[in-house]
Design a protein around this motif. Structure first.
Motif, short mmCIF file in Angstrom:
data_model
loop_
_atom_site.label_atom_id
_atom_site.label_comp_id
_atom_site.label_asym_id
_atom_site.label_seq_id
_atom_site.Cartn_x
_atom_site.Cartn_y
_atom_site.Cartn_z
N THR A 34 0.86 -1.18 0.00
CA THR A 34 0.00 0.00 0.00
C THR A 34 0.89 1.23 0.00
N VAL A 35 0.60 2.18 -0.88
CA VAL A 35 1.38 3.42 -0.95
C VAL A 35 0.46 4.59 -0.65
N VAL A 36 0.86 5.38 0.36
CA VAL A 36 0.15 6.62 0.67
C VAL A 36 0.91 7.73 -0.04
N ALA A 37 0.37 8.17 -1.17
CA ALA A 37 1.07 9.11 -2.04
C ALA A 37 0.84 10.55 -1.60
N PRO A 38 1.90 11.36 -1.59
CA PRO A 38 1.75 12.76 -1.18
C PRO A 38 1.17 13.67 -2.25
N SER A 39 1.14 13.19 -3.49
CA SER A 39 0.64 14.04 -4.58
C SER A 39 0.07 13.15 -5.68
N ARG A 44 0.34 8.53 -9.56
CA ARG A 44 0.31 8.03 -10.93
C ARG A 44 1.54 7.21 -11.25
N TRP A 45 2.70 7.64 -10.75
CA TRP A 45 3.94 6.90 -11.01
C TRP A 45 3.84 5.49 -10.47
N TRP A 46 3.39 5.35 -9.22
CA TRP A 46 3.30 4.02 -8.61
C TRP A 46 2.24 3.16 -9.31
N THR A 47 1.13 3.77 -9.68
CA THR A 47 0.07 3.02 -10.37
C THR A 47 0.54 2.52 -11.73
N GLU A 48 1.30 3.37 -12.43
CA GLU A 48 1.80 2.97 -13.74
C GLU A 48 2.84 1.86 -13.65
#
Length: 273
Positions: A34-39, A44-48
């Protein structure tokens, strides 16, 4: 060792190298991330790159599910000044979790107090972890278990060299290996520029410079010889290398590198205040 479910708070360059390296080595399954993204851009980078991982824009999704519910490990991959707000978030419940921080300069005591427990590890990885050539060090709070240490060693060992140090040595680690890749990239760039100035095509000069640094590092690591001895072995009397070494010494390259490490370590200590 296959790691349990992990939540990463952050997601910038260091997290991408640290976590991405573990994924590539098969130590961490993306379905257990699980990634809690700050922006949005970070998300989008992690999803891609890792579409199977779970993304959250905050510590709790609209349905009330905590980003930490299913995780046994929480990695705080944020800048030092963000640690306080993350730990103060009432929705960021880290009870019973192993908390791993890669924030430079933030002491174990601060993280333990903010997380509400003492199973905390400070880690200083570096960006070559992404290609399996990391150099990482870690320090643990007293309440960390032997299983916790095995998890950390598995995480870091899967992406390169790992060593356990006392917490008061982590600032020095930051100066040497945490910031160190940037020094080496500068050296590679300068060697390539020198090659171009001497008549080599840019790509040839860059490839030779990079491989030379890699080969020299491997010699130090694998032979066990002191780098001064290996240097002397290259310097023939009256030859080209000793002439070049004289120029490097005249320009205080050795002293500049020593000072760079010392300043980075000093800055790491400043970030704790």
């Amino acid at each position: 060792m296959q790691l349990p479910h992990m939540t990463v708070v952050g997601g910038g360059q260091m997290a991408r190298a640290f976590v991405g390296g573990m994924i590539q080595k098969g130590v961490l399954d993306t379905s257990k991330l699980t990634v809690v993204a700050p922006s949005p851009a970070t998300g989008r980078w992690w999803t891609e790159h890792y579409p199977e991982c779970q993304m959250m824009s905050g510590s709790e999704d609209p349905d009330g599910q905590s980003a930490f519910d299913s995780s046994e490990i929480v990695v705080l991959a944020v800048k030092p000044h963000i640690i306080g707000p993350v730990l103060a978030d009432p929705k960021a419940d880290m009870t019973g979790k192993l908390v791993i921080s890669i924030a430079a300069g933030v002491p174990l005591s601060t993280i333990s107090a903010g997380a509400g427990h003492a199973r905390v590890v400070r880690v200083m990885p570096n960006t070559p972890s992404l290609v399996g050539e990391g150099a990482s060090a870690f320090s643990t709070a007293e309440s960390v278990t032997s299983t916790d240490v095995e998890w950390v060693e598995s995480m870091l060992g899967s992406v390169g060299y790992v060593v356990r140090v006392s917490e008061n040595q982590l600032d020095a680690v930051t100066g040497v290996s945490g910031s160190g890749p940037a020094y080496i990239y500068l050296i590679i760039e300068a060697l390539a520029d020198g090659g171009v100035a001497a008549g080599l095509p840019r790509q040839t000069a860059l490839a030779l410079a990079a491989q030379t640094v890699r080969g020299a590092a491997t010699m130090v690591r694998d032979t066990g010889e002191h780098p001064g001895v290996l240097k002397d072995n290259v310097c023939s009397p009256g030859g080209t290398t000793i002439a070049a070494m004289r120029v490097l010494e005249q320009n205080a390259v050795r002293g500049a590198l020593i000072d760079a490490v010392a300043r980075a370590a000093e800055r790491s200590r400043e970030l704790a205040n």
